[in-house]
Design a protein around this motif. Structure first.
Motif, mmCIF file in Angstrom:
data_model
loop_
_atom_site.group_PDB
_atom_site.id
_atom_site.type_symbol
_atom_site.label_atom_id
_atom_site.label_comp_id
_atom_site.label_asym_id
_atom_site.label_seq_id
_atom_site.Cartn_x
_atom_site.Cartn_y
_atom_site.Cartn_z
ATOM 1 N N GLY A 1 3.896 5.520 5.505
ATOM 2 C CA GLY A 1 2.867 4.539 5.195
ATOM 3 C C GLY A 1 2.745 3.463 6.261
ATOM 4 N N LYS A 2 3.859 3.119 6.868
ATOM 5 C CA LYS A 2 3.850 2.135 7.957
ATOM 6 C C LYS A 2 3.016 2.648 9.127
ATOM 7 C CE LYS A 2 7.219 0.342 11.244
ATOM 8 N NZ LYS A 2 8.651 0.247 11.545
ATOM 9 N N ARG A 3 3.080 3.941 9.352
ATOM 10 C CA ARG A 3 2.322 4.562 10.440
ATOM 11 C C ARG A 3 0.881 4.860 10.050
ATOM 12 N NH1 ARG A 3 4.892 3.774 14.853
ATOM 13 N NH2 ARG A 3 7.108 4.205 14.758
ATOM 14 N N THR A 4 0.625 5.057 8.749
ATOM 15 C CA THR A 4 -0.682 5.528 8.302
ATOM 16 C C THR A 4 -1.674 4.401 8.057
ATOM 17 O OG1 THR A 4 0.365 7.424 7.261
ATOM 18 C CG2 THR A 4 -1.862 6.893 6.536
ATOM 19 N N PHE A 5 -1.271 3.388 7.321
ATOM 20 C CA PHE A 5 -2.209 2.346 6.909
ATOM 21 C C PHE A 5 -2.498 1.390 8.055
ATOM 22 C CE2 PHE A 5 -0.317 3.486 2.764
ATOM 23 C CZ PHE A 5 -1.481 3.904 2.154
ATOM 24 N N SER A 6 -3.794 1.182 8.285
ATOM 25 C CA SER A 6 -4.185 0.237 9.324
ATOM 26 C C SER A 6 -4.467 -1.120 8.693
ATOM 27 C CB SER A 6 -5.428 0.739 10.067
ATOM 28 O OG SER A 6 -6.541 0.711 9.200
ATOM 29 N N ASN A 7 -4.546 -2.113 9.529
ATOM 30 C CA ASN A 7 -4.749 -3.479 9.042
ATOM 31 C C ASN A 7 -6.199 -3.751 8.648
ATOM 32 O OD1 ASN A 7 -2.065 -3.986 9.577
ATOM 33 N ND2 ASN A 7 -2.483 -4.737 11.638
ATOM 34 N N ALA B 1 0.832 -1.206 0.000
ATOM 35 C CA ALA B 1 0.000 0.000 0.000
ATOM 36 C C ALA B 1 0.868 1.257 0.000
ATOM 37 C CB ALA B 1 -0.928 -0.002 1.211
ATOM 38 N N SER B 2 1.926 1.252 0.771
ATOM 39 C CA SER B 2 2.856 2.390 0.763
ATOM 40 C C SER B 2 3.497 2.533 -0.609
ATOM 41 C CB SER B 2 3.938 2.190 1.821
ATOM 42 O OG SER B 2 3.381 2.100 3.100
ATOM 43 N N GLY B 3 3.888 1.417 -1.199
ATOM 44 C CA GLY B 3 4.453 1.446 -2.537
ATOM 45 C C GLY B 3 3.447 1.942 -3.570
ATOM 46 N N GLY B 4 2.183 1.594 -3.403
ATOM 47 C CA GLY B 4 1.143 2.066 -4.313
ATOM 48 C C GLY B 4 0.972 3.573 -4.263
ATOM 49 N N ILE B 5 1.026 4.137 -3.080
ATOM 50 C CA ILE B 5 0.922 5.597 -2.935
ATOM 51 C C ILE B 5 2.131 6.275 -3.570
ATOM 52 C CG2 ILE B 5 0.975 7.465 -1.246
ATOM 53 C CD1 ILE B 5 -1.752 6.254 -1.491
ATOM 54 N N ILE B 6 3.322 5.756 -3.296
ATOM 55 C CA ILE B 6 4.538 6.349 -3.856
ATOM 56 C C ILE B 6 4.543 6.204 -5.376
ATOM 57 C CG2 ILE B 6 7.052 6.202 -3.896
ATOM 58 C CD1 ILE B 6 6.833 5.162 -0.976
ATOM 59 N N PHE B 7 4.137 5.064 -5.865
ATOM 60 C CA PHE B 7 4.065 4.831 -7.306
ATOM 61 C C PHE B 7 3.082 5.799 -7.957
ATOM 62 C CE2 PHE B 7 2.667 1.739 -10.810
ATOM 63 C CZ PHE B 7 3.666 2.159 -11.665
ATOM 64 N N THR B 8 1.960 6.064 -7.298
ATOM 65 C CA THR B 8 0.989 7.026 -7.797
ATOM 66 C C THR B 8 1.574 8.430 -7.839
ATOM 67 O OG1 THR B 8 -0.811 5.686 -6.918
ATOM 68 C CG2 THR B 8 -1.322 7.976 -7.437
ATOM 69 N N LEU B 9 2.251 8.829 -6.779
ATOM 70 C CA LEU B 9 2.861 10.160 -6.750
ATOM 71 C C LEU B 9 3.910 10.325 -7.850
ATOM 72 C CD1 LEU B 9 3.297 10.679 -2.904
ATOM 73 C CD2 LEU B 9 1.657 11.792 -4.401
#
Length: 154
Positions: free
Chosen positions: A128-134, A24-32
């Motif tokens: 992203g580690k801090r932001t995305f919940s499970n 998910a963190s990679g998806g956000i960075i890839f989008t940016l």
């Protein structure tokens, strides 16, 4: 016996949640980075500096190949250390990104710029580690749907 089986299931679940968080963190960075590359000419973006079109590194490699590996390595180092403050954890992430990208682009004239960009990307993995919940469907959306949409744009 049931306790051992429970531990195995629990560890698999935690591993899957960890992987989903990184994706998910990679998806956000890839989008940016995709938005950035669509807004600027391709040869002026940082991942194509000093490289011809034949040897330029795709955005996917920048995010999933290099930054994610550096973030996982930083997580591994953090697992071996005693508990650290958030600022020290972020510093470790930034150092991992800087060192990995500096070593990847050692022959480039702009290696400092690429190393700083790599540190920023790995810091986004920390955020992203801090932001995305499970339990969030947004995590799944950012891990699967966003990268597929961006890939179709490139």
């Amino acid at each position: 016996m049931k306790l051992d089986r429970y531990r195995v299931i629990q560890s698999r679940l935690q591993t899957g949640q960890y992987a989903l968080n990184k994706l998910a963190s990679g998806g956000i960075i890839f989008t940016l980075l995709t938005i950035l590359s669509l807004r600027t000419p391709w040869d002026t973006t940082i991942w194509a500096i000093d490289q011809s079109d034949d040897s330029s590194i795709p955005i996917q490699y920048w995010v999933y190949g290099y930054a994610m590996i550096a973030a996982i390595a930083a997580d591994g180092i953090l697992a071996l250390l005693p508990a650290l403050s958030n600022m020290k954890q972020a510093s470790l992430y930034a150092a991992a990104g800087f060192i990995s990208y500096y070593s990847i682009y050692a022959a480039s004239d702009q290696r400092w710029l690429e190393a700083v960009a790599g540190a920023c990307m790995v810091l986004l993995f920390y955020a992203g580690k801090r932001t995305f919940s499970n339990e969030s469907l947004m995590t799944l959306f950012c891990a699967v749907v966003l990268p597929l949409l961006c890939w179709s744009l490139l």
